[in-house]
Each structure stands twice: as structure tokens, then as C-alpha cells.
Design an enzyme around this catalytic site. Structure first.
Site, PDB file in Angstrom:
ATOM      1  N   HIS A 175       0.817  -1.218   0.000  1.00  0.00           N
ATOM      2  CA  HIS A 175       0.000   0.000   0.000  1.00  0.00           C
ATOM      3  C   HIS A 175       0.849   1.265   0.000  1.00  0.00           C
ATOM      4  O   HIS A 175       0.312   2.367  -0.189  1.00  0.00           O
ATOM      5  CB  HIS A 175      -0.980  -0.010   1.189  1.00  0.00           C
ATOM      6  CG  HIS A 175      -0.399   0.399   2.492  1.00  0.00           C
ATOM      7  ND1 HIS A 175       0.047  -0.506   3.436  1.00  0.00           N
ATOM      8  CD2 HIS A 175      -0.184   1.622   3.043  1.00  0.00           C
ATOM      9  CE1 HIS A 175       0.494   0.137   4.495  1.00  0.00           C
ATOM     10  NE2 HIS A 175       0.365   1.423   4.282  1.00  0.00           N
TER      11      HIS A 175
ATOM     12  N   ASP B 180      -0.320  -7.499   1.698  1.00  0.00           N
ATOM     13  CA  ASP B 180       0.231  -6.139   1.705  1.00  0.00           C
ATOM     14  C   ASP B 180       1.748  -6.194   1.852  1.00  0.00           C
ATOM     15  O   ASP B 180       2.300  -5.915   2.922  1.00  0.00           O
ATOM     16  CB  ASP B 180      -0.409  -5.352   2.848  1.00  0.00           C
ATOM     17  CG  ASP B 180      -0.077  -3.867   2.801  1.00  0.00           C
ATOM     18  OD1 ASP B 180       0.460  -3.406   1.778  1.00  0.00           O
ATOM     19  OD2 ASP B 180      -0.368  -3.175   3.803  1.00  0.00           O
TER      20      ASP B 180
ATOM     21  N   GLY C  10       2.912   6.983   8.606  1.00  0.00           N
ATOM     22  CA  GLY C  10       4.330   7.192   8.316  1.00  0.00           C
ATOM     23  C   GLY C  10       5.182   6.016   8.723  1.00  0.00           C
ATOM     24  O   GLY C  10       6.325   5.878   8.263  1.00  0.00           O
TER      25      GLY C  10
ATOM     26  N   SER D   8       4.080   2.925   8.154  1.00  0.00           N
ATOM     27  CA  SER D   8       3.716   1.876   7.207  1.00  0.00           C
ATOM     28  C   SER D   8       4.926   1.358   6.448  1.00  0.00           C
ATOM     29  O   SER D   8       5.813   2.134   6.055  1.00  0.00           O
ATOM     30  CB  SER D   8       2.695   2.411   6.199  1.00  0.00           C
ATOM     31  OG  SER D   8       1.439   2.582   6.783  1.00  0.00           O
ATOM     32  N   GLY D   9       4.948   0.054   6.213  1.00  0.00           N
ATOM     33  CA  GLY D   9       6.029  -0.557   5.452  1.00  0.00           C
ATOM     34  C   GLY D   9       7.254  -0.899   6.265  1.00  0.00           C
ATOM     35  O   GLY D   9       8.110  -1.664   5.822  1.00  0.00           O
TER      36      GLY D   9
END
Length: 267
Positions: free
Chosen positions: A73, A119, A212, A214-215
Site C-alpha cells: 500500500h 500487503d 508514516g 507503514s512498510g
């Protein structure tokens, strides 16, 4: 630890995976805090170009000399991305920092924003990065390995310091104990929204991931003392970063070990 392709991609010598030169200070204190500089040397900042200005959008994890693991995402078509490695402070210049473009971005072929499935994405850097005291790879967990309930792990990132607040300048860390699948899928937790390919951590209402983050990685220490990336920050409660019984939800890396290996080998 992954075998075959992944191990072949690590540099032999002084820099093994998951063993930082500057050990993180992990006191198991609830709440976020500035990390010891460069103690999570696989943490990267994923940045995109907006009218000539590079802006942080997500985190990620260096898992081999030329590969970064992040969330699907985080990737938008048409954007130009770069990866910042060896960073502690997003604003200041860090000694040993490296900025690297990408030569390929592979989003999982079954990624779906509906209920946020698969994801996960891999980014191939434009050239191999040289490992150093400030840049090295995290280890990957064994395929299918499941962390036990309450296992202590740490989320790291430059996400917002509070709901609606500013993103952090210095890299942050927070203790997030693992919530097993049986508990995370209870009706008053996340229920059916959490699949068996996801990993939950936190949920005490004090600390969680935020916009922020995320990932970025969920870092968990294995029996040999090396740090493995067991989760990729995926989703949480949209209107609040810290809410009881609503832990941060991660893509469970061990579930995708074969996909990671095959994707790196084919590209």
C-alpha cells in the site's frame, strides 16, 4: 533465517544480518522513544519526489544488498521513489547516509486493498549497497515460523508521534508485544479482519504504529541474538494511533518467505 538465494546475497565478512554495530537500547519500557543512532541499520525511509522535493512516505527494511521489503500500500503508480539508508534524523545530514534509486518495484501479485490482503512489496535498488556500521540487512525468519503470544518485539519508524501530530525527525522505537491470532481475532479486538497471514502486536492503548510507519519492520530477536524482521507495518485504527484492543497489524513475513525468495531470484 532464509537459505539459498537470500543468504547468497549477503556480503561475507564482518557484517552479518541482524547484528548491528551499535546495539539498540531495549529496556522494554512501554511508550515510544528516540532510538540509539544507527542501532536499527536496516531501517530505511521510503521517499517520493513531489515537485523536486523528496518527502518521507513509508518505512521499509533492507533485507539484502540490493533489496528492500515494504508494504504494497506504500507504492503508487507514477511516483518516483528513492530509498534513504543509514538515516537517523530525517532532516539533518547523517554520516554514512546513502540515497538510492530503485530499478524495480514488485508488488505482490495478489495485493488487494479490500480487507488489506497480501500487503507486501519488494524494491530492488539501482545498485548493491555497501554494508557498513550504519547500513546492514535484517535477518529473515524461517518460513512458517509463528511467534508466541507476548513475544517482545519492537516497531521502528519515523511515523507520527501522536494521532494527527507531526512525523518524527529522529527514528523512534516502541515495544509491541505479539498478540497471537486467537486473541487478535476476538470480536472485541480485530475479529475477522485479521487473516492468518497477518501478525498483530501491541493493543495496550499506549503505543502502536502510526501514519508514516507503514512498510517498516517489526523487529524480533531470535534465540541466537540476531534481529529478524517478522512484520511489515500494514494497518491499524484509522482515527487513532493508540487504542485498547486495536493492535497494529503487520504482514507476517514468515508466511511470505517463499515469495520473497522466488521474487528476488527471478529479478
Amino acid at each position: 533465517m532464509m537459505k539459498f538465494v537470500v543468504l547468497a546475497l549477503f556480503v561475507a565478512g564482518a557484517y552479518g544480518c541482524g547484528q548491528p554495530a551499535f546495539s539498540p537500547v531495549v529496556n522494554r519500557v512501554v511508550g515510544g522513544e528516540d532510538v540509539r543512532a544507527h542501532s536499527w541499520p536496516w531501517q530505511i525511509s521510503l521517499q517520493y519526489n513531489r515537485e523536486g522535493e523528496w518527502r518521507h512516505t513509508c518505512g521499509g527494511t533492507l533485507v539484502a544488498q540490493q533489496w528492500v521489503l515494504t508494504a504494497a500500500h506504500c507504492i503508487s503508480k507514477g511516483r518516483q521513489y528513492r530509498v534513504a539508508l543509514g538515516k537517523h534524523n530525517l532532516v539533518d545530514t547523517d554520516a554514512g547516509q546513502v540515497f538510492m534509486g530503485t530499478s524495480n518495484i514488485i508488488v505482490h501479485e495478489k495485493w488487494s486493498p479490500v480487507f488489506i490482503r497480501n500487503d507486501i512489496a519488494l524494491m530492488k535498488l539501482e545498485s548493491p549497497v555497501e554494508f557498513s556500521n550504519t547500513i546492514m540487512a535484517a535477518c529473515l525468519p524461517t518460513a512458517g515460523f509463528l511467534l508466541p503470544h507476548n513475544n517482545p518485539c519492537y516497531i521502528t519508524g519515523w511515523g507520527r508521534l501522536s494521532t494527527g501530530g507531526p512525523i518524527a525527525d529522529n527514528l523512534q522505537q516502541a515495544l509491541l508485544p505479539v498478540v497471537d491470532h486467537a486473541n487478535c481475532t476476538k470480536p472485541d479486538w480485530w475479529g475477522f479482519m485479521v487473516s492468518d497471514k497477518m501478525l498483530c502486536a501491541g493493543g495496550d492503548g499506549v503505543m502502536s504504529g502510526c501514519q508514516g510507519d507503514s512498510g517498516g519492520p517489526l523487529n524480533c530477536q531470535n534465540a541466537d541474538g540476531a534481529w529478524e524482521v517478522h512484520g511489515v507495518v500494514s494497518w491499524g485504527l484509522g482515527f487513532s494511533c493508540n487504542y485498547p484492543k486495536k493492535p497494529t497489524v503487520f504482514t507476517q513475513v514468515s508466511t511470505y518467505a517463499d515469495w520473497i525468495s522466488a521474487t528476488m531470484a527471478a529479478n
